[in-house]
Motif scaffolding. Structure first.
Motif: not given
Length: 347
Positions: A251, A247, A243
């Motif tokens: 980004t 992320d 996870k």
């Protein structure tokens, strides 16, 4: 070796005394300023044309003899007189020079300079027109995503207002720094400035095994499956790592799309690898448009435009000034002590 030990002891006593004195002064200043409203900063404006003219005149006074200097000043006076007469004749259509507004951004990891930048941009946008130009002298190796996102959004205000924006990089504009730079319609770089680093990085230590070794339990309680993914003290899981990586990838994709939006000429997948390039190579990659120092560019613009430097200065309290002075003094003393002991050389 005994000398170094004695020297270190003397230095430690001196540093302790200096810090004690500064703490007392800071406490006194805090008591004096208690209850007072913090004064606002102010916008400082200086005309760089006058600065460049002063440099030239100083050199002329040193190199030319009295007769040559007198002849030169006489010629300059005649030229100014003709310009003034021409201006009076064309009162209906006065000749106005374009304006160049110069801003500086020296970025740290938190992009702290954004606080001044936002006020400078707000001020100049009250007067600037599409006939003017904003030049940003940018130095930053990047930092926090949200901090540089805000700094970039401030620069985007200039583009949205239709005012040309030129970004000059003399040393470094990487990662979040390049995120800001790419907003410029023109990016000018010194030949050996560092550019790029279009990537995202996050790292943290984990001491969970050390805690277990000493029979120390650390509990992390959350509400929400992904409220915590990786932690420093808890036991990290593969699911949490996946996870966290997801992320980072999201980004990075947003970063790439942002850069592509302002510089569509880039082969984004080729340059968004986290690599950095020197200015000469960055020109080939189209990360920049021209190789030139900011001094050279501004000196050229000053020949045909009115160049103004804007700086919003925060008025720091006496306590803040003492704290900054103390921090700088201690850093310099420790660096000097370490370099003497190790004969370390700094590039």
């Amino acid at each position: 070796m005994e000398f170094f030990i004695e020297y270190a002891g003397f230095l430690a006593k001196t540093v302790t005394l200096v810090i004690a004195i500064l703490v007392v002064l800071a406490s006194f200043a805090a008591l004096r300023s208690k209850g007072r409203r913090k004064s606002a900063g102010q916008l400082q404006v200086s005309k760089l044309n006058d600065f460049y003219k002063g440099l030239r005149e100083r050199l002329e006074q040193t190199l030319l003899d009295k007769d040559q200097l007198k002849t030169l000043r006489k010629a300059e006076g005649k030229a100014e007189g003709k310009a003034e007469k021409a201006g009076k004749k064309n009162k209906d259509k006065p000749a106005t020079k374009p304006r160049v507004f110069v801003l500086d951004f020296d970025g740290d990891i938190k992009a702290s300079a954004t606080e001044s930048l936002r006020h400078e941009i707000t001020a100049l946008l009250t007067l600037a027109t599409p006939k003017d130009e904003v030049v940003l002298r940018l130095e930053s190796g990047g930092g926090m995503v949200h901090s540089y996102g805000l700094a970039s959004s401030q620069l985007a205000r200039i583009r949205q207002a239709g005012v040309p924006l030129t970004v000059c990089i003399d040393k470094v504009a990487a990662s979040g720094g390049y995120m800001m730079a790419c907003i410029g319609e023109k990016i000018i770089s010194a030949p050996f400035a560092i550019l790029g680093s279009i990537g995202v990085v996050a790292q943290l230590p984990n001491v969970n095994r050390l805690l277990k070794k000493h029979d120390i339990d650390f509990e992390v309680l959350t509400a929400g499956e992904y409220k915590r993914t990786l932690t420093v003290f808890g036991e990290n899981t593969e699911k949490g790592r996946e996870k966290f990586q997801e992320d980072l990838d999201i980004t990075h994709e947003l970063f790439k799309n942002f850069v592509s939006n302002y510089r569509p000429q880039l082969a984004i997948d080729e340059v968004a690898t986290g690599e950095v390039w020197l200015g000469v190579a960055a020109l080939d990659k189209r990360l920049v448009d021209e190789l030139k120092t900011s001094d050279e560019y501004l000196a050229e613009r000053a020949k045909g435009a009115e160049v103004y430097h804007l700086h919003y200065a925060e008025r720091k309290s006496l306590q803040e000034r003492i704290g900054m002075a103390a921090s700088g003094s201690v850093d310099r003393m420790l660096l000097n002590w370490w370099s003497r002991l190790t004969q370390q050389r700094f590039w």
